[in-house]
Each structure stands twice: as structure tokens, then as C-alpha cells.
Enzyme design. Structure first.
Site, PDB file in Angstrom:
ATOM      1  N   CYS A 104      -0.386  -5.919   0.417  1.00 42.96           N
ATOM      2  CA  CYS A 104      -1.006  -4.641   0.064  1.00 42.96           C
ATOM      3  C   CYS A 104      -2.491  -4.769   0.358  1.00 42.96           C
ATOM      4  O   CYS A 104      -3.212  -5.488  -0.339  1.00 42.96           O
ATOM      5  CB  CYS A 104      -0.794  -4.296  -1.408  1.00 42.96           C
ATOM      6  SG  CYS A 104      -1.673  -2.787  -1.905  1.00 42.96           S
ATOM      7  N   MET A 314      -2.344   3.311   3.277  1.00 45.34           N
ATOM      8  CA  MET A 314      -2.186   1.917   2.877  1.00 45.34           C
ATOM      9  C   MET A 314      -3.244   1.083   3.604  1.00 45.34           C
ATOM     10  O   MET A 314      -3.509   1.301   4.784  1.00 45.34           O
ATOM     11  CB  MET A 314      -0.788   1.412   3.224  1.00 45.34           C
ATOM     12  CG  MET A 314       0.338   2.259   2.658  1.00 45.34           C
ATOM     13  SD  MET A 314       0.687   3.762   3.626  1.00 45.34           S
ATOM     14  CE  MET A 314       1.661   3.086   4.961  1.00 45.34           C
TER      15      MET A 314
END
Length: 392
Positions: A104, A314
């Protein structure tokens, strides 16, 4: 009926970039969860509140979106010249599943801060005022990331005036450098091509750029899908047929990229690859009401995460966007106007983001040296999470 009392586990709830998640120091976890496996997964699922058939995460720390159903485990690094090992778990909302296949990028911005205030960094390296470069080993994809964490009066500076579209309030900027960001050990372009014809039975054949950088990502042209590239979340997430089509395309891309050996495996690999669509710059109004003009961006990009259109972008997909934009001939590069570039400004549903990237051709193959972006992070809550003692 279970009468096993709850246990409490030290934890910190943090925002990093446009995501938030529950952070743990590895040594604070119960012994059975300090190693990868069923016990760890069950514990983290219970912390987040998954699987939740209601899709609300009412009985857990999750936020019922892909951006807020995340867990992080940090430990002192096992790698030379690194400070911490960073392990990321993307928790499914309605399934008993945690995807450990990728990183992430947004939460990466919080890793350096957590490492400093939780004692994982040598205090001698923390100046009274200045910046600490935290050397992060991303354990999921085995890559180095550098987080430049600002320090004021000997402590991590979290407040400031840096504004990040997709985040409500300003904060201190954290520069994040993704070094050699090609994901995994294979080629950055696993098919050997900058653009492929991706055939998806019963749906169509699409021009596609499939790249491993930051996170495995497949880019399509918005126009080929019937979109403009200016869509906000509801336009996609409110259309079950569109989501099913995206998931089918994503599964076929995963197979073509060599990430899975048969289509059925895509269901248990929801975090990767990401699927995104690109378009030439067009003006639009973001989800916050902000006007995004042609002068603000080079390209429009929309990306899906865990089966839904992301509210912003993201961080790892932003790395993929930056890298692809730097390589002449990819769909991202062409949508951005073509040619050579070392940075790109792209529009997403919440606004805009600038990513710098460096790529070069070595022995006939493209390689990325680094990608850089500004994010922010702050602690939302710290203390303990509690879960039933028989949950794992």
C-alpha cells in the site's frame, strides 16, 4: 455461547496518504500471530471486522472500503542497510481473506512516522529539527522505500500546510521514494510489450499496457470502455454490470501477466493486479466540488481497488502511472501527450496528484530507477485494540 474474555493488543490507528489502517509492532502481537499463517490472518480479520456480510465493519476497526480495510505489521529490519520491515495486509470486507500480494503506497507514508515514535529507529538518528530518512524494506514485494519524515523539536511533525487531494485537512508533507519500483523479480513489462491486445472472451479485445511498477497494473483506454476518464465513484460503483466486467478483464490481465496460472485464482488475489483506465486531459469537477482544469493535469486516470473505483488514487498505482508515463509508447504516456517526461500530473476522482519517475532502457528492456511523490500521515488514535480471545 462463547465466554472467552477479550484480549487487548497494542495498536495505532493511522492515516497515510488517502488510506488508513491499524498498525502493529510485530513483537506486540500474540506469539501465534507473530508468524505468517492462519492465526495471524484470523486475528487481523477480527480486528478489522471481516468478513462482514452487511459491508459496514460495524464490529471492527475497518472502514468498509478498500482504502480503510488495511493492516500493517512493522519490525526491526532483517535486511542490511534498512531500518524496518514493513508488511501490508489488504483485508477483504465480505470474505474471510487477507491479500498479502502487494504493497500500500499510501500507508507507506505513515510507516516512517510509526517506526520513529514506536522505537524502531535509533534515537541517535533523530535530529532536534530536520528530516529523518527512514529506510523501509517492503516485505510483500521485497523492495526498498525511503520515507523523508520531518522532525520538529525532536518529534515527528504531523501538522502542516501540505494539501493532498482526497484528504480533508492539511498536514506535514512526507516525501516517499520508491526505489527500483518494478514489482517482484520479473520484467517490468511481463508480456514484453508496451501495449498488448488483451482478449477477454464475451466482452471484447482491448489495447492494454500491463506493467509491474509499484504494483502490477493493467491500463486500458477509457474510450474503449465507453468512459471519458472524468468519472466519479458512483458512475462505476453504482453499476454492478460494469464492476463485473472490470473484474473479468482484471482476471484475464492477471493471467496474461503471469500472476496467476488459471482464471479462478483471481478471486483470491483481489489486491493485484490493479485495473485502471486513462484518457487525455479533460476538465471536470472532483468529488469535493473542486474544479480541475486542463492546466492542472497531463492525463486523467481512474483506478479500481478491491473491485471498486477508488475515491482518489492508490499510492502504488500512482507509481505505476508515473513509471508508465515516463516510457514513450505506453497507453498512459500516449494519453499524456507522448514523448519523454520525468513527471506527470494526473486527475483522479478527488483531484490531482503529481508523481516523478525515472525510467531507462537497459539491454532492450525498460527499467525504473525510482518514483517519488509527496504524501502526508498522522496518528488518529493509539492504545489497544480488543478482540475475543478465541478469535484466532
Amino acid at each position: 455461547m462463547s465466554q472467552v474474555p477479550q484480549i487487548k493488543i497494542p495498536a495505532t490507528y493511522m492515516r497515510g496518504g488517502t488510506s488508513k489502517g491499524v498498525f502493529f509492532n510485530l513483537t506486540d502481537l500474540p506469539a501465534a500471530a507473530q508468524v505468517a499463517g492462519e492465526a495471524r490472518d484470523k486475528l487481523l480479520l477480527r480486528v478489522i471486522g471481516s468478513p462482514d456480510p452487511y459491508g459496514k465493519h460495524t464490529d471492527g476497526m475497518g472502514g468498509a472500503t478498500s482504502s480503510t480495510s488495511k493492516t500493517v505489521i512493522l519490525s526491526k529490519s532483517t535486511q542490511p542497510d534498512h531500518d524496518v520491515d514493513y508488511l501490508f495486509g489488504q483485508v477483504a470486507i465480505d470474505k474471510p481473506f487477507i491479500d498479502w500480494s502487494g504493497n500500500c503506497g499510501n500507508l507507506t507514508a505513515a510507516v516512517g512516522s510509526f517506526a520513529i515514535f514506536s522505537g524502531l529507529i535509533d534515537p541517535a538518528r533523530v535530529p532536534q529539527n530536520g528530516t529523518v530518512v527512514v529506510r523501509i524494506w517492503q516485505a510483500n514485494i521485497k523492495k526498498t522505500i525511503l520515507a523523508h519524515v520531518p522532525i520538529t523539536n525532536g518529534e515527528v511533525q504531523e501538522t502542516g500546510d501540505f494539501e493532498l487531494d482526497g484528504v480533508t485537512f492539511p498536514a506535514a508533507e512526507v516525501q516517499v521514494e520508491f526505489m527500483d519500483p518494478a514489482d517482484g523479480e520479473g520484467a517490468m513489462f511481463p508480456t514484453g510489450n508496451l501495449v498488448d491486445d488483451l482478449e477477454v472472451p464475451n466482452i471484447g479485445t482491448f489495447k492494454a499496457t500491463m506493467i509491474n511498477s509499484g504494483i502490477p497494473t493493467v491500463f486500458l483506454n477509457a474510450e474503449d470502455l465507453g468512459y471519458t476518464g472524468t468519472e466519479l465513484q458512483e458512475a462505476i460503483n453504482g453499476d454492478p454490470a460494469a464492476l463485473a466486467r472490470f473484474e473479468t478483464i482484471r482476471a484475464h490481465a492477471a493471467l496474461r501477466m503471469g500472476l496467476i496460472s488459471k482464471l479462478e485464482e483471481a478471486a483470491s488475489r483481489q489486491h493485484t493486479p490493479k485495473i485502471a483506465f486513462v484518457a487525455k486531459p479533460q476538465a471536470y469537477v472532483s468529488s469535493s466540488g473542486k474544479q480541475v482544469t486542463l492546466d492542472d493535469i497531463d492525463v486523467n486516470v481512474r483506478a479500481l481497488s478491491m473491485g471498486k473505483l477508488h475515491h482518489a488514487m492508490m499510492g502504488t498505482a500512482a507509481v505505476a502511472i508515473g513509471t508508465a508515463a515516463a516510457i514513450p509508447g505506453t497507453l498512459v504516456n500516449l494519453a499524456a501527450g507522448g514523448g519523454e517526461r520525468n513527471a506527470v500530473r494526473f486527475g483522479h476522482p478527488s483531484g490531482t496528484l503529481r508523481v516523478g519517475a525515472e525510467a531507462k532502457l537497459v539491454n532492450g528492456e525498460w527499467t525504473a530507477t525510482k518514483a517519488v511523490m509527496g504524501r502526508s500521515a498522522r496518528v488518529l488514535m493509539e492504545g489497544y485494540v480488543r478482540i475475543p480471545g478465541d478469535a484466532f
